[in-house]
Write a protein that holds these residues in place. Sequence first.
Motif, PDB file in Angstrom:
ATOM      1  N   ALA A 164       0.770  -1.585   0.207  1.00 58.38           N
ATOM      2  CA  ALA A 164       0.240  -0.242   0.516  1.00 58.38           C
ATOM      3  C   ALA A 164       0.879   1.377   0.566  1.00 58.38           C
ATOM      4  O   ALA A 164       2.073   1.639   0.762  1.00 58.38           O
ATOM      5  CB  ALA A 164      -0.814   0.007   1.261  1.00 58.38           C
ATOM      6  N   MET A 165       0.467   2.178  -0.654  1.00 58.27           N
ATOM      7  CA  MET A 165       1.786   3.530  -0.517  1.00 58.27           C
ATOM      8  C   MET A 165       0.883   4.166  -0.885  1.00 58.27           C
ATOM      9  O   MET A 165      -0.845   4.408  -0.794  1.00 58.27           O
ATOM     10  CB  MET A 165       2.306   3.317  -2.483  1.00 58.27           C
ATOM     11  N   VAL A 166       1.066   5.853  -0.373  1.00 56.94           N
ATOM     12  CA  VAL A 166       0.700   6.613   0.338  1.00 56.94           C
ATOM     13  C   VAL A 166       1.582   8.139   0.164  1.00 56.94           C
ATOM     14  O   VAL A 166       2.576   8.091  -0.133  1.00 56.94           O
ATOM     15  CB  VAL A 166       0.208   6.858   1.681  1.00 56.94           C
ATOM     16  N   TRP A 209      -4.134  -3.553   4.358  1.00 55.99           N
ATOM     17  CA  TRP A 209      -4.898  -3.987   3.536  1.00 55.99           C
ATOM     18  C   TRP A 209      -6.631  -2.950   3.414  1.00 55.99           C
ATOM     19  O   TRP A 209      -7.456  -3.141   2.583  1.00 55.99           O
ATOM     20  CB  TRP A 209      -5.259  -5.567   3.811  1.00 55.99           C
ATOM     21  N   ARG A 210      -5.872  -1.960   3.604  1.00 59.43           N
ATOM     22  CA  ARG A 210      -7.278  -0.570   4.375  1.00 59.43           C
ATOM     23  C   ARG A 210      -6.952   0.836   3.994  1.00 59.43           C
ATOM     24  O   ARG A 210      -5.377   0.464   3.748  1.00 59.43           O
ATOM     25  CB  ARG A 210      -7.797  -1.135   5.697  1.00 59.43           C
ATOM     26  N   ALA A 211      -7.198   1.532   3.049  1.00 61.43           N
ATOM     27  CA  ALA A 211      -6.761   2.810   3.236  1.00 61.43           C
ATOM     28  C   ALA A 211      -6.577   3.126   4.520  1.00 61.43           C
ATOM     29  O   ALA A 211      -7.197   3.366   5.386  1.00 61.43           O
ATOM     30  CB  ALA A 211      -7.989   3.412   2.014  1.00 61.43           C
ATOM     31  N   SER A 212      -5.800   3.900   4.620  1.00 61.63           N
ATOM     32  CA  SER A 212      -4.911   4.912   5.809  1.00 61.63           C
ATOM     33  C   SER A 212      -4.228   5.856   5.544  1.00 61.63           C
ATOM     34  O   SER A 212      -3.947   5.947   5.090  1.00 61.63           O
ATOM     35  CB  SER A 212      -5.116   3.648   7.034  1.00 61.63           C
ATOM     36  N   PHE A 213      -4.432   7.161   7.041  1.00 63.33           N
ATOM     37  CA  PHE A 213      -3.647   7.728   6.725  1.00 63.33           C
ATOM     38  C   PHE A 213      -3.343   8.142   8.195  1.00 63.33           C
ATOM     39  O   PHE A 213      -2.593   9.745   8.480  1.00 63.33           O
ATOM     40  CB  PHE A 213      -4.922   9.398   6.606  1.00 63.33           C
TER      41      PHE A 213
END
Length: 122
Positions: free
Chosen positions: A32-34, A101-105
């Motif tokens: 996951a990349m952010v 495995w979920r969108a996170s900020f």
Amino acid sequence: DVQLVESGGASVQDGGSLRLSCAASGVINNYAMVWFRQAPGKEREGVAHIGRYGEATYTDAVKGRFTIARDNAKNTVYLQMNSLKPEDTAVYYCAADRWLWRASFVKADYSWWGQGTQVTVS
């Protein structure tokens, strides 16, 4: 481990555009990349997240203006920023996590971080 290097930051005028890049030292297919950003005197905040299958999530402040994308063949994630505003001025950081495995900020959810690239809008 993966090392991340951001590039593309610059000084632009109000309403301008920039594309940031985040190059990884290894394969990022399963990461996951952010993108986060941190303005002077403020907390680091999440801007855009992209999952393994390309699903994107944005903070409200950038929806409709920013686009996150990933090129797994190049091990690179991009942040296209349009209609930039002075309040977008910040150091922009790329981060990654192998197990999310979920969108996170949430900053603590990410194991690897780049050094940041400065974006200034005036």
